[in-house]
Design a protein around this motif. Structure first.
Motif, PDB file in Angstrom:
ATOM      1  N   SER A 168       4.637  -6.970  11.059  1.00 23.73           N
ATOM      2  CA  SER A 168       5.939  -6.488  10.602  1.00 23.73           C
ATOM      3  C   SER A 168       6.097  -6.645   9.085  1.00 23.73           C
ATOM      4  N   LEU A 169       5.402  -7.615   8.482  1.00 24.03           N
ATOM      5  CA  LEU A 169       5.464  -7.746   7.020  1.00 24.03           C
ATOM      6  C   LEU A 169       4.874  -6.504   6.368  1.00 24.03           C
ATOM      7  N   GLU A 171       4.572  -3.572   7.746  1.00 25.31           N
ATOM      8  CA  GLU A 171       5.425  -2.416   8.045  1.00 25.31           C
ATOM      9  C   GLU A 171       6.681  -2.417   7.183  1.00 25.31           C
ATOM     10  N   ALA A 172       7.250  -3.608   7.002  1.00 25.66           N
ATOM     11  CA  ALA A 172       8.440  -3.705   6.150  1.00 25.66           C
ATOM     12  C   ALA A 172       8.093  -3.233   4.739  1.00 25.66           C
ATOM     13  N   ALA A 173       6.918  -3.652   4.257  1.00 29.59           N
ATOM     14  CA  ALA A 173       6.506  -3.265   2.907  1.00 29.59           C
ATOM     15  C   ALA A 173       6.273  -1.761   2.836  1.00 29.59           C
ATOM     16  N   ARG A 174       5.703  -1.217   3.907  1.00 31.56           N
ATOM     17  CA  ARG A 174       5.440   0.223   3.930  1.00 31.56           C
ATOM     18  C   ARG A 174       6.760   0.993   3.848  1.00 31.56           C
ATOM     19  N   MET A 175       7.756   0.525   4.596  1.00 26.01           N
ATOM     20  CA  MET A 175       9.064   1.192   4.557  1.00 26.01           C
ATOM     21  C   MET A 175       9.757   0.952   3.221  1.00 26.01           C
ATOM     22  N   ASP A 176       9.453  -0.205   2.615  1.00 21.31           N
ATOM     23  CA  ASP A 176      10.036  -0.505   1.305  1.00 21.31           C
ATOM     24  C   ASP A 176       9.426   0.347   0.199  1.00 21.31           C
ATOM     25  N   GLY A 177       8.416   1.153   0.543  1.00 20.82           N
ATOM     26  CA  GLY A 177       7.860   2.068  -0.444  1.00 20.82           C
ATOM     27  C   GLY A 177       6.621   1.546  -1.137  1.00 20.82           C
ATOM     28  N   CYS A 178       6.024   0.506  -0.573  1.00 14.76           N
ATOM     29  CA  CYS A 178       4.825  -0.080  -1.169  1.00 14.76           C
ATOM     30  C   CYS A 178       3.610   0.787  -0.797  1.00 14.76           C
ATOM     31  N   GLU A 180      -0.470   1.567  -0.028  1.00 19.59           N
ATOM     32  CA  GLU A 180      -1.392   0.809   0.823  1.00 19.59           C
ATOM     33  C   GLU A 180      -2.120  -0.269   0.032  1.00 19.59           C
ATOM     34  N   ARG A 186       0.157  -7.183  -2.895  1.00 21.49           N
ATOM     35  CA  ARG A 186       1.421  -7.906  -3.030  1.00 21.49           C
ATOM     36  C   ARG A 186       1.827  -8.666  -1.781  1.00 21.49           C
ATOM     37  N   ILE A 187       1.291  -8.257  -0.625  1.00 21.00           N
ATOM     38  CA  ILE A 187       1.730  -8.907   0.616  1.00 21.00           C
ATOM     39  C   ILE A 187       0.588  -9.721   1.241  1.00 21.00           C
ATOM     40  N   PRO A 190      -1.136 -12.734  -1.358  1.00 16.47           N
ATOM     41  CA  PRO A 190      -0.337 -13.947  -1.570  1.00 16.47           C
ATOM     42  C   PRO A 190      -0.154 -14.769  -0.305  1.00 16.47           C
ATOM     43  N   ASN A 191      -0.277 -14.117   0.853  1.00 12.90           N
ATOM     44  CA  ASN A 191      -0.059 -14.851   2.091  1.00 12.90           C
ATOM     45  C   ASN A 191      -1.323 -15.413   2.705  1.00 12.90           C
TER      46      ASN A 191
END
Ligand SMILES: Nc1ncnc2c1ncn2[C@@H]1O[C@H](COP(=O)(O)OP(=O)(O)O)[C@@H](O)[C@H]1O
Ligand SMILES: [Mg+2]
Lengths: 277, 359
Positions: A168-169, A171-178, A180, A186-187, A190-191
């Motif tokens: 979901s992280l 997917e959230a980033a994808r919807m946020d316009g990030c 690939e 960025r996701i 760092p994790n």
């Protein structure tokens, strides 16, 4: 005996065993350090004299004159860092693909990669050398680095770590316009800092004192790494154990230093992410 | 604007058909709840609207634009994930700003939007913190904040309250509704909790095994369920179902079974025409019965459950069990035989094979 005393005795026993284990582990290192400041004859004295009467610091400068150790050190650094960098890039990308993308035969790919872990270096040595020779990379930095720049264990480590990051992280980033690549950068990265730290640490440690592969692929003096230099000492002066030990001590320093440095980054990585609750 | 149109929307995962030929229009500014048991295809429907799941067949339109091949980031739709999906390595501020930053919004405008959203949600003081250091309720707000700052045409919610404890859930439900009234944006909300659906939805869409069962305002769905599944799924305690036989006597229609004989008002009996002697399923909600010596239902009290405002009685009626809600002042003892009167306007009957509502 009461339960409490038994527990306390048990605890004491475990402590004693642990301390014993640590001592046994550390003894060879003590011997190495101690031998490096003895004379050549004292090294073989029995019983072992841990602290020599007269400390021979000269062993260090003397040993360093027995070969182009500045070059060897430099080469080892270049190779270890390049291999580490390669692993950080390639293992993470491969791990991301294997963990988060659906494609045909993904599990098979992963198992094939894992299965290479079971092949000892000796088995792949000759074919690898043939490939490297065909590529014209014998006696080049490329030849020293490329075959080690991605490692099945590293892929495994990164894949496991990235799998723990919830979809979901992404997917959230994808919807946020990030983009690939942005998601990766960025996701994902760092994790998985703790795993990246561990990977860097392992890659450096394994390759700083790598012997067999450089021994095969680097035959000219200007490409020799530190372990090769150390090995050739025996050929030059097989009795000079005090000097060999002095070089061994020097060779340990960078690995130990990196270990300490990354261990701190490690812990920081875990606490910062807030992933582990 | 934000009118969403689903046309014959279908999704299969190989063998499993998760969503089947869904047709639905969601009006601009409407709050629509997708309701159904776990695995009925709610999340899959939502994810297709978000663009996170490919569509097997059918179309999704937003304000007359076909979304099927539009990337999630270009759909102008924001989603609140069930597990919050906050970026653990970013502060609350950065979490909320991320979507705007990716869209290259100017820094001072991002700042203004984030602060305004934080103001609406009452989380100004949390902006510097990391998600790992927040409580469930606070994370929930941050997730909402992240969606709000983008000012999307459509909000999607996937069981957003399911990770909160009961008290916080009720509180957050009210706040979500206020927020919706404030923003007036189209919202599609997924839940398996019928109380949430009843209290929040302008309209409820009841789903079962990937198929829409009924669409309508909450009270209409509650009072006039389209079939036995909807009747049984909505309402707590659930509607009672007893098997019965249709009888016509002297121009009147009765539902007859072991321990009961219910007369139906003529104007409601049309659906049973020509079914004399047929087996049907008689349905009645616990609150649509009252105690009375003349009652048409007779049973023995098995369990007495006082819940404060009311008492629920579990009865054995001709061997089947039936739950009735009675006033808390009623004194009752176990094993006692009682008679209940069914509200004739609230009696339901279903086809035992198809489940379709007959009465
Ligand atoms: N990625 C997937 N692969 C295979 N089957 C899936 C996948 N996602 C969902 N399903 C199946 O689709 C059906 C609907 O799932 P879902 O939409 O998650 O239901 P809900 O949200 O209503 O609980 C379920 O039977 C589920 O097992
Ligand atoms: Mg779901």
């Amino acid at each position: 005996m009461s339960r409490k005393t038994m527990l306390r005795l048990g605890g004491a026993l475990i402590s004693v065993l642990t301390v014993g284990g640590v001592v046994v582990m550390l003894l060879p290192y003590f011997w190495m350090v101690s031998s490096s400041i003895k004379t050549g004859i004292e090294v073989f004295d029995l019983p072992i004299k841990w602290i020599p009467d007269e400390i021979q610091w000269v062993n260090y400068p003397n040993a360093l004159t027995k070969g182009a150790f500045g070059v060897y050190f430099f080469n080892s650094f270049v190779v270890a860092f390049a291999v580490m960098a390669g692993n950080l890039v390639f293992c993470t990308l491969a791990g991301y693909g294997l963990a988060k993308f659906r494609f045909p035969h993904r599990e098979l790919c992963f198992r094939l990669i894992l299965s290479t872990l079971m092949l000892p270096l000796e088995i792949v040595l000759v074919p690898t050398f043939l490939v490297v020779r065909e590529l014209g990379l014998v006696n080049t930095y490329g030849g020293l680095i490329a075959p080690l720049a991605v490692d099945a264990f590293g892929v495994f480590l990164m894949r496991q770590s990235i799998r723990d990051i919830p979809d979901s992280l992404i997917e959230a980033a994808r919807m946020d316009g990030c983009s690939e690549f942005g998601i990766f950068w960025r996701i994902i990265l760092p994790n998985c800092k703790p795993a990246l730290g561990a990977l860097a640490l392992l890659a450096f440690r394994d390759n700083w004192d790598q012997f067999l592969w450089p021994f095969i692929v680097a035959t000219t003096d200007d490409l020799k790494t530190f372990p090769l230099g150390l090995a050739q000492m025996e050929g030059i002066d097989s009795a000079a154990y005090h000097e060999i030990m002095a070089l061994a001590v020097l060779g340990m320093i960078p690995a130990a230093f990196i270990f300490l440095f990354f261990q701190r980054a490690f812990v920081r990585g875990i606490t910062l992410t807030g992933l582990k609750e | 604007m934000g009118e969403v149109l689903l046309e014959d929307l279908t999704k299969d995962f190989g063998e499993v058909i998760a969503v089947k030929e869904v047709n639905l229009t969601i009006h601009d500014g409407e709050f629509v709840v997708l309701l159904g048991p776990s695995g009925c295809g709610k999340t899959t429907t939502l994810r297709m609207i978000a663009g996170l799941e490919e569509i097997t067949s059918g179309r999704i339109l937003l304000d007359e634009r076909v979304l099927n091949d539009v990337h999630p980031r270009d759909r102008d739709i924001a989603m609140v994930f069930q597990n919050y999906a906050l970026y653990p390595h970013m502060s609350v501020y950065k979490n909320m700003a991320f979507g705007l930053k990716m869209r290259k919004v100017a820094k001072d405008e991002i700042d203004r939007k984030v602060k305004s959203a934080a103001g609406i949600l009452g989380i100004e003081t949390l902006l510097g913190r990391y998600p790992g250091k927040l409580s469930g309720g606070q994370r929930q707000r941050v997730t909402l904040g992240r969606a709000i700052v983008r000012d999307p045409r459509v909000f999607l919610f996937d069981e957003p309250l399911s990770n909160l404890d009961a008290k916080l859930r009720v509180q957050t439900r009210v706040e979500l509704l206020k927020l919706h009234q404030h923003l007036a944006a189209t919202s599609i909300y997924v839940t398996h909790d019928q109380v949430e659906a009843m209290t929040m939805g302008d309209r409820i869409v009841v789903m079962h095994e990937g198929v829409i069962q009924q669409v309508g305002p909450p009270m209409e769905v509650y009072q006039n369920p389209a079939n036995q599944f909807v009747a049984g799924f909505i309402g707590s305690p659930a509607m009672n179902f007893l098997s019965a036989t249709v009888r016509f006597e002297a121009g009147r229609t009765f539902l007859e079974g072991a321990g009961f004989r219910i007369p139906l008002p003529t104007e409601r009996a049309g659906g049973l025409a020509g079914r004399e002697g047929d087996e049907i399923v008689f349905g009645i909600r616990p609150e649509d019965m009252r105690l009375g010596a003349e009652g048409e239902i007779e049973g023995a009290v098995e369990i007495i459950e006082p819940v404060g405002s009311d008492i629920f009685l579990d009865l054995s009626v001709g061997g089947a069990s039936l739950t009735a809600r009675v006033e808390s002042s009623v004194r009752m003892s176990q094993g006692e035989r009682v008679r209940l009167h069914a509200d004739p306007a609230r009696v339901h009957a279903f086809d035992p094979e198809t489940g379709v509502t007959l009465v």
